[in-house]
Design a protein around this motif. Structure first.
Motif, PDB file in Angstrom:
ATOM      1  N   ASP A   1       0.152   8.487   9.358  1.00  0.00           N
ATOM      2  CA  ASP A   1      -0.363   7.296   9.939  1.00  0.00           C
ATOM      3  C   ASP A   1       0.537   6.120   9.800  1.00  0.00           C
ATOM      4  N   PHE A   2       0.883   5.854   8.393  1.00  0.00           N
ATOM      5  CA  PHE A   2       1.789   5.100   8.165  1.00  0.00           C
ATOM      6  C   PHE A   2       2.915   4.654   9.307  1.00  0.00           C
ATOM      7  N   ALA A   3       3.785   5.979   9.223  1.00  0.00           N
ATOM      8  CA  ALA A   3       4.799   5.997  10.163  1.00  0.00           C
ATOM      9  C   ALA A   3       4.595   5.744  11.455  1.00  0.00           C
ATOM     10  N   ASN A   4       3.526   6.221  12.210  1.00  0.00           N
ATOM     11  CA  ASN A   4       3.077   6.205  13.268  1.00  0.00           C
ATOM     12  C   ASN A   4       2.790   5.001  13.985  1.00  0.00           C
ATOM     13  N   ILE A   5       1.786   4.358  12.986  1.00  0.00           N
ATOM     14  CA  ILE A   5       1.151   3.050  13.303  1.00  0.00           C
ATOM     15  C   ILE A   5       2.316   1.907  13.407  1.00  0.00           C
TER      16      ILE A   5
ATOM     17  N   LEU B   1       0.910  -1.316  -0.220  1.00  0.00           N
ATOM     18  CA  LEU B   1      -0.044   0.013   0.096  1.00  0.00           C
ATOM     19  C   LEU B   1       1.082   1.162  -0.096  1.00  0.00           C
ATOM     20  N   GLY B   2       1.945   1.192   0.838  1.00  0.00           N
ATOM     21  CA  GLY B   2       3.004   2.342   0.991  1.00  0.00           C
ATOM     22  C   GLY B   2       3.617   2.814  -0.404  1.00  0.00           C
ATOM     23  N   LEU B   3       3.869   1.540  -1.240  1.00  0.00           N
ATOM     24  CA  LEU B   3       4.367   1.883  -2.418  1.00  0.00           C
ATOM     25  C   LEU B   3       3.329   2.695  -3.548  1.00  0.00           C
ATOM     26  N   GLN B   4       2.181   2.429  -3.113  1.00  0.00           N
ATOM     27  CA  GLN B   4       1.165   3.172  -3.888  1.00  0.00           C
ATOM     28  C   GLN B   4       0.736   4.381  -3.550  1.00  0.00           C
TER      29      GLN B   4
ATOM     30  N   LEU C   1      14.286  -4.183  14.108  1.00  0.00           N
ATOM     31  CA  LEU C   1      15.183  -2.867  14.388  1.00  0.00           C
ATOM     32  C   LEU C   1      15.113  -1.961  12.889  1.00  0.00           C
ATOM     33  N   ASP C   2      15.512  -2.810  11.883  1.00  0.00           N
ATOM     34  CA  ASP C   2      15.509  -2.146  10.587  1.00  0.00           C
ATOM     35  C   ASP C   2      14.195  -1.315  10.237  1.00  0.00           C
ATOM     36  N   HIS C   3      12.930  -2.135  10.772  1.00  0.00           N
ATOM     37  CA  HIS C   3      11.951  -1.361  10.442  1.00  0.00           C
ATOM     38  C   HIS C   3      11.739  -0.192  11.206  1.00  0.00           C
ATOM     39  N   THR C   4      11.868  -0.293  12.598  1.00  0.00           N
ATOM     40  CA  THR C   4      11.824   0.790  13.407  1.00  0.00           C
ATOM     41  C   THR C   4      12.667   2.025  12.788  1.00  0.00           C
ATOM     42  N   THR C   5      13.543   1.735  12.386  1.00  0.00           N
ATOM     43  CA  THR C   5      14.673   2.804  12.007  1.00  0.00           C
ATOM     44  C   THR C   5      14.167   3.496  10.928  1.00  0.00           C
ATOM     45  N   VAL C   6      13.624   2.671   9.806  1.00  0.00           N
ATOM     46  CA  VAL C   6      13.129   3.294   8.699  1.00  0.00           C
ATOM     47  C   VAL C   6      11.959   4.132   8.833  1.00  0.00           C
ATOM     48  N   MET C   7      11.200   3.684   9.756  1.00  0.00           N
ATOM     49  CA  MET C   7       9.950   4.730  10.267  1.00  0.00           C
ATOM     50  C   MET C   7      10.433   5.825  10.797  1.00  0.00           C
ATOM     51  N   GLU C   8      11.314   5.765  11.377  1.00  0.00           N
ATOM     52  CA  GLU C   8      12.002   7.061  12.192  1.00  0.00           C
ATOM     53  C   GLU C   8      12.527   8.158  11.184  1.00  0.00           C
ATOM     54  N   ARG C   9      13.094   7.455  10.214  1.00  0.00           N
ATOM     55  CA  ARG C   9      14.019   8.124   9.129  1.00  0.00           C
ATOM     56  C   ARG C   9      12.859   8.926   8.265  1.00  0.00           C
ATOM     57  N   THR C  10      11.544   8.675   8.472  1.00  0.00           N
ATOM     58  CA  THR C  10      10.415   9.460   7.639  1.00  0.00           C
ATOM     59  C   THR C  10      10.300  10.804   8.330  1.00  0.00           C
ATOM     60  N   GLY C  11      10.673  10.800   9.604  1.00  0.00           N
ATOM     61  CA  GLY C  11      10.715  12.219   9.854  1.00  0.00           C
ATOM     62  C   GLY C  11       9.057  12.485  10.377  1.00  0.00           C
ATOM     63  N   LEU C  12       8.215  11.607  10.526  1.00  0.00           N
ATOM     64  CA  LEU C  12       6.813  12.088  10.595  1.00  0.00           C
ATOM     65  C   LEU C  12       6.239  11.307  12.131  1.00  0.00           C
ATOM     66  N   VAL C  13       7.207  10.582  12.752  1.00  0.00           N
ATOM     67  CA  VAL C  13       6.966   9.909  14.019  1.00  0.00           C
ATOM     68  C   VAL C  13       6.892  11.081  15.075  1.00  0.00           C
TER      69      VAL C  13
ATOM     70  N   VAL D   1       8.991   7.163   2.857  1.00  0.00           N
ATOM     71  CA  VAL D   1       7.952   6.413   3.052  1.00  0.00           C
ATOM     72  C   VAL D   1       7.735   5.116   1.997  1.00  0.00           C
ATOM     73  N   VAL D   2       8.317   5.436   0.914  1.00  0.00           N
ATOM     74  CA  VAL D   2       8.333   4.469  -0.313  1.00  0.00           C
ATOM     75  C   VAL D   2       9.536   3.477   0.240  1.00  0.00           C
ATOM     76  N   THR D   3      10.482   4.002   0.803  1.00  0.00           N
ATOM     77  CA  THR D   3      11.770   3.237   1.051  1.00  0.00           C
ATOM     78  C   THR D   3      11.322   2.326   2.353  1.00  0.00           C
ATOM     79  N   ALA D   4      10.692   2.816   3.150  1.00  0.00           N
ATOM     80  CA  ALA D   4      10.142   2.110   4.389  1.00  0.00           C
ATOM     81  C   ALA D   4       9.157   1.067   3.895  1.00  0.00           C
ATOM     82  N   SER D   5       8.506   1.321   2.982  1.00  0.00           N
ATOM     83  CA  SER D   5       7.566   0.126   2.597  1.00  0.00           C
ATOM     84  C   SER D   5       8.135  -0.856   1.744  1.00  0.00           C
ATOM     85  N   ARG D   6       9.155  -0.308   1.177  1.00  0.00           N
ATOM     86  CA  ARG D   6      10.215  -1.711   0.448  1.00  0.00           C
ATOM     87  C   ARG D   6      10.833  -2.557   1.543  1.00  0.00           C
ATOM     88  N   HIS D   7      11.300  -1.950   2.642  1.00  0.00           N
ATOM     89  CA  HIS D   7      11.741  -2.861   3.640  1.00  0.00           C
ATOM     90  C   HIS D   7      10.670  -3.583   4.548  1.00  0.00           C
ATOM     91  N   LEU D   8       9.676  -3.145   4.503  1.00  0.00           N
ATOM     92  CA  LEU D   8       8.537  -4.127   5.081  1.00  0.00           C
ATOM     93  C   LEU D   8       8.308  -5.256   4.319  1.00  0.00           C
TER      94      LEU D   8
END
Length: 237
Positions: free
Chosen positions: A134-138, A69-72, A174-186, A79-86
């Motif tokens: 919402d994506f980054a915070n959830i 969903l994040g890729l779309q 840890l990787d997914h936590t980190t990429v969410m934080e890198r969005t700057g939206l948390v 956020v797109v990068t975080a989506s790829r990591h998921l």
């Protein structure tokens, strides 16, 4: 669910023998959270070990489609990068879960818990403007919540297969936590509050349902550019 498919015909349930949350376990011993519910060649399997394998599988069943969903819907490259990591991380974790579950006689779910399905529904309904936040915070909240569980399992399990899954899960969370934080939206104040507040939900909403008899197993397909790899179980067994 685009990118996921089913394989192998019917899942062999052998219902009385397979171990799933809510069952009494193969040994017939009344289960407490740390009770040994099965003795395996890789070490004793406790109820918490079993629940952990199920939780890792269930996490992928909702985070993988959220990654798609994040890729779309993602509006920023972060956020797109975080989506790829998921997608990448959970396809590899899912493969490991599907390898070790039959060895440990654990029944895996085919759908996420009602709470997790609710996260997917909420993000699907989001406007593009609201989605990224919402994506980054959830995802930051849910990964923060499971991080301590991974650490506890890794430090306490006596089962070799559960231990290697915990190692892989630790790196992935840890990787997914980190990429969410890198969005700057948390929003850390709100996210940490939600992370540390028990959900006001019945236990049935927090547990993924067991698969239906005869239901084929859902497989999370690795992306063409996958960098995460499943654990080499053959090297252990």
């Amino acid at each position: 669910m685009t990118g996921a498919f089913v394989v192998g015909g019917a899942v062999s349930l052998a219902a009385a023998a397979l171990i799933y949350p809510g069952s009494s376990g193969a040994s017939g011993i009344p289960a407490s959270h740390d009770s040994v519910i099965a003795v395996t060649q890789w070490g004793p399997l406790t109820e918490s070990d079993r629940d952990f394998v199920v939780k890792v599988r269930a996490a992928g069943l909702w985070e993988y489609p959220v990654g798609q969903l994040g890729l779309q819907k993602g509006n920023t490259e972060a956020v797109v990068t975080a989506s790829r990591h998921l997608i990448d991380g959970h396809s590899a974790l899912d493969a490991t879960c599907r390898k070790i579950a039959p060895l440990l006689n654990i029944m895996l779910p085919n759908v996420a818990s009602p709470q997790q399905q609710g996260f997917v529904s909420a993000l699907t309904a989001d406007t593009r403007e609201q989605f990224d936040s919402d994506f980054a915070n959830i995802l930051r909240m849910t990964h923060g919540s499971i991080f301590n569980t991974v650490a506890k399992i890794r430090s306490t399990t006596k089962n070799t297969l559960v231990r290697v899954l915990a190692d892989q899960a630790n790196d992935t969370v840890l990787d997914h936590t980190t990429v969410m934080e890198r969005t700057g939206l948390v929003n850390f104040d709100q996210t940490l509050l939600r992370q540390t507040t028990p959900p006001d939900l019945p236990s049935s909403d927090l547990t993924p349902p067991p698969p239906t008899l005869g239901q084929p197993m859902v497989v999370l397909t690795p992306p063409p550019t996958a960098t995460s790899t499943p654990v080499d179980i053959d090297a252990i067994t």
